[in-house]
Design an enzyme around this catalytic site. Structure first.
Site, mmCIF file in Angstrom:
data_model
loop_
_atom_site.group_PDB
_atom_site.id
_atom_site.type_symbol
_atom_site.label_atom_id
_atom_site.label_comp_id
_atom_site.label_asym_id
_atom_site.label_seq_id
_atom_site.Cartn_x
_atom_site.Cartn_y
_atom_site.Cartn_z
ATOM 1 N N PRO A 1 38.702 -15.637 33.199
ATOM 2 C CG PRO A 1 39.635 -17.165 33.988
ATOM 3 C CD PRO A 1 38.487 -16.894 33.460
ATOM 4 C CG ASP A 2 45.038 -13.900 31.526
ATOM 5 O OD1 ASP A 2 45.266 -14.243 32.091
ATOM 6 O OD2 ASP A 2 46.153 -12.246 31.255
ATOM 7 C CG PHE A 3 45.236 -18.652 28.113
ATOM 8 C CD1 PHE A 3 44.428 -21.097 28.484
ATOM 9 C CD2 PHE A 3 43.739 -18.338 27.458
ATOM 10 C CE1 PHE A 3 43.291 -20.892 27.660
ATOM 11 C CE2 PHE A 3 43.878 -18.534 26.311
ATOM 12 C CZ PHE A 3 42.931 -20.037 26.749
ATOM 13 N NE ARG A 4 50.580 -18.988 26.871
ATOM 14 C CZ ARG A 4 49.863 -18.824 26.509
ATOM 15 N NH1 ARG A 4 48.742 -18.043 26.158
ATOM 16 N NH2 ARG A 4 50.179 -19.537 25.671
ATOM 17 C CG ASN B 1 39.988 -14.148 23.278
ATOM 18 O OD1 ASN B 1 40.839 -15.263 23.608
ATOM 19 N ND2 ASN B 1 39.492 -13.340 23.245
ATOM 20 C CG ASP C 1 35.393 -15.357 24.461
ATOM 21 O OD1 ASP C 1 34.857 -14.700 23.329
ATOM 22 O OD2 ASP C 1 36.287 -14.994 25.255
ATOM 23 C CG HIS D 1 43.679 -20.975 19.307
ATOM 24 N ND1 HIS D 1 44.712 -20.004 19.850
ATOM 25 C CD2 HIS D 1 44.819 -21.177 17.969
ATOM 26 C CE1 HIS D 1 46.022 -19.543 19.951
ATOM 27 N NE2 HIS D 1 45.798 -20.267 18.109
HETATM 28 P P1 OAD Z 1 47.184 -14.694 27.577
HETATM 29 O O1 OAD Z 1 46.832 -15.346 28.904
HETATM 30 O O2 OAD Z 1 48.172 -15.776 26.963
HETATM 31 O O3 OAD Z 1 47.849 -13.438 27.416
HETATM 32 C C1 OAD Z 1 46.942 -12.396 27.700
HETATM 33 C C2 OAD Z 1 47.115 -10.641 27.037
HETATM 34 O O4 OAD Z 1 45.783 -10.390 27.459
HETATM 35 C C3 OAD Z 1 48.434 -10.857 28.509
HETATM 36 O O5 OAD Z 1 49.627 -10.128 27.807
HETATM 37 C C4 OAD Z 1 47.620 -9.994 29.843
HETATM 38 O O6 OAD Z 1 48.527 -8.974 30.243
HETATM 39 C C5 OAD Z 1 46.523 -9.347 28.785
HETATM 40 N N1 OAD Z 1 45.374 -9.056 29.487
HETATM 41 C C6 OAD Z 1 45.181 -9.677 30.453
HETATM 42 N N2 OAD Z 1 44.091 -9.117 31.233
HETATM 43 C C7 OAD Z 1 43.844 -7.670 30.538
HETATM 44 C C8 OAD Z 1 42.880 -6.939 30.709
HETATM 45 N N3 OAD Z 1 42.503 -6.445 30.900
HETATM 46 N N4 OAD Z 1 43.453 -5.162 29.788
HETATM 47 C C9 OAD Z 1 44.724 -5.712 29.178
HETATM 48 N N5 OAD Z 1 45.516 -6.449 28.707
HETATM 49 C C10 OAD Z 1 44.870 -7.376 29.218
HETATM 50 O O7 OAD Z 1 46.263 -15.086 25.541
HETATM 51 P P2 OAD Z 1 46.519 -14.954 24.795
HETATM 52 O O8 OAD Z 1 47.270 -13.738 24.381
HETATM 53 O O9 OAD Z 1 44.376 -15.094 24.267
HETATM 54 O O10 OAD Z 1 45.322 -21.461 22.833
HETATM 55 O O11 OAD Z 1 46.699 -16.726 24.350
HETATM 56 C C11 OAD Z 1 46.997 -17.250 23.897
HETATM 57 C C12 OAD Z 1 46.539 -18.829 22.913
HETATM 58 O O12 OAD Z 1 47.247 -19.786 23.988
HETATM 59 C C13 OAD Z 1 44.979 -19.036 23.779
HETATM 60 O O13 OAD Z 1 44.367 -18.109 22.774
HETATM 61 C C14 OAD Z 1 45.019 -20.277 23.853
HETATM 62 C C15 OAD Z 1 46.568 -20.198 24.844
HETATM 63 O O14 OAD Z 1 47.304 -21.683 24.998
HETATM 64 C C16 OAD Z 1 44.481 -22.625 22.908
HETATM 65 O O15 OAD Z 1 44.165 -22.594 23.572
HETATM 66 C C17 OAD Z 1 45.117 -23.700 21.755
#
Ligand code: OAD
Length: 284
Positions: free
Chosen positions: A38-41, A117, A119, A136
């Site tokens: 999963p992503d974060f936000r 990432n 991972d 990170h």
């Molecule tokens: P986010 O979860 O903030 O953003 C993920 C982005 O990817 C969003 O714009 C989603 O719309 C997009 N997304 C998700 N799934 C997708 C898919 N299948 N295809 C295309 N787009 C997709 O994640 P990051 O930007 O990586 O830091 O977050 C940045 C940092 O915040 C992380 O490294 C982590 C977190 O806090 C630390 O832990 C220090």
């Protein structure tokens, strides 16, 4: 910059014709989502109430907070077991976007992949260590939170796999060298980013919300003659401002967005570049 062709075909043509030879690729959690991480936000991301709640966190945004790790390390290590351990065992595989980055490397045009990432799917995709900067941190190494002794990562994962908190011989918690909120970025990042960003002739940004700094600021630091391509579900950063500000749109000569799933964007680019056969030949 794009010969007036401000679209993904203009970008692909620039690569095919050898005008873009120093490509920097900035990546985030969105590129690993289709692999099962999963992503974060996003609404079902690690910072959501639902996922956070699964780990007993009332404030999931603290999952990667250093103070929280000291206070109660359990949720973080449960996340490690459920989300990141399957990469270690090989159960989670690199995505088309990772493979595209690998192809940029094979074609000799990848200057660097800066990833947020942790991972390490870049490594599973065969991207050379020297081509990747884990901005990170990552799970490649770890250390004791008290005595700073370097961790044996075999032991670390062994403990994580049985859902216990990894411990040093001194009795304290062993943490991976991922960057927690409240910590500085790794030395490898600070050593390289300035030169890389200056040299970069094409910037690709994929799978990130671009809200975490200083990483997000890299986008604004490239030269004005550097083309920029976003591959992401949502418009973010400068690409979002194009949606909102008409005058910016009118003056745009170098920014392109491929909005949608990262996998689709990656495959579209693979085809436009004529790299489909090389892509299929990647044995990952
Ligand atoms: P986010 O979860 O903030 O953003 C993920 C982005 O990817 C969003 O714009 C989603 O719309 C997009 N997304 C998700 N799934 C997708 C898919 N299948 N295809 C295309 N787009 C997709 O994640 P990051 O930007 O990586 O830091 O977050 C940045 C940092 O915040 C992380 O490294 C982590 C977190 O806090 C630390 O832990 C220090």
């Amino acid at each position: 910059v794009l010969g007036g062709q401000v679209d993904v075909e203009g970008i692909a043509r620039g690569i095919r014709e050898g005008r873009f030879k120093k490509v920097v690729i900035l990546t985030g959690a969105g590129i690993s989502v289709s692999a099962g991480i999963p992503d974060f936000r996003s609404p079902n991301g690690i910072y959501s109430k639902e996922v956070g709640g699964r780990y007993g966190m009332t404030d999931p945004a603290k999952a990667f907070d250093l103070a929280q790790l000291h206070e109660n390390p359990k949720p973080f290590f449960s996340i490690c077991r459920d989300i990141f351990y399957p990469v270690r065992t090989g159960a989670i595989k690199p995505t088309p976007m990772h493979k595209l980055i690998r192809l940029f490397q094979e074609k000799g045009v990848l200057l660097r992949n800066y990833t947020q990432n942790i991972d390490v799917l870049e490594s599973a995709a065969g991207i050379a260590e020297e081509k990747v900067i884990c901005a990170h941190g990552s799970f490649a190494s770890g250390r004791c939170m008290s005595c700073n002794r370097a961790a044996d990562m075999e032991d670390f994962w062994q403990a994580v796999s049985i859902n216990s908190v990894p411990q040093c011989i001194c009795g304290s918690t062993v943490r991976p060298d991922v960057t927690f909120f409240g910590e500085g970025l790794p030395k490898r990042y600070t050593d390289h980013y300035f030169q890389d960003i200056k040299e970069c002739d094409l910037l690709i940004v994929a799978g990130t919300s671009l809200v975490v700094y200083p990483f997000a600021s890299l986008v604004n630091q490239v030269e004005p003659k550097t083309a920029r391509l976003l591959i992401n579900r949502d418009a973010v950063g400068v690409w979002k401002s194009y949606e909102e500000v008409e005058s910016l749109r009118e003056e745009n000569y170098r920014d392109v967005a491929l909005l949608g799933a990262c996998d689709d964007g990656a495959l579209q680019l693979v085809d436009l570049l004529g790299w489909r056969q090389d892509y299929e030949n990647l044995n990952l």
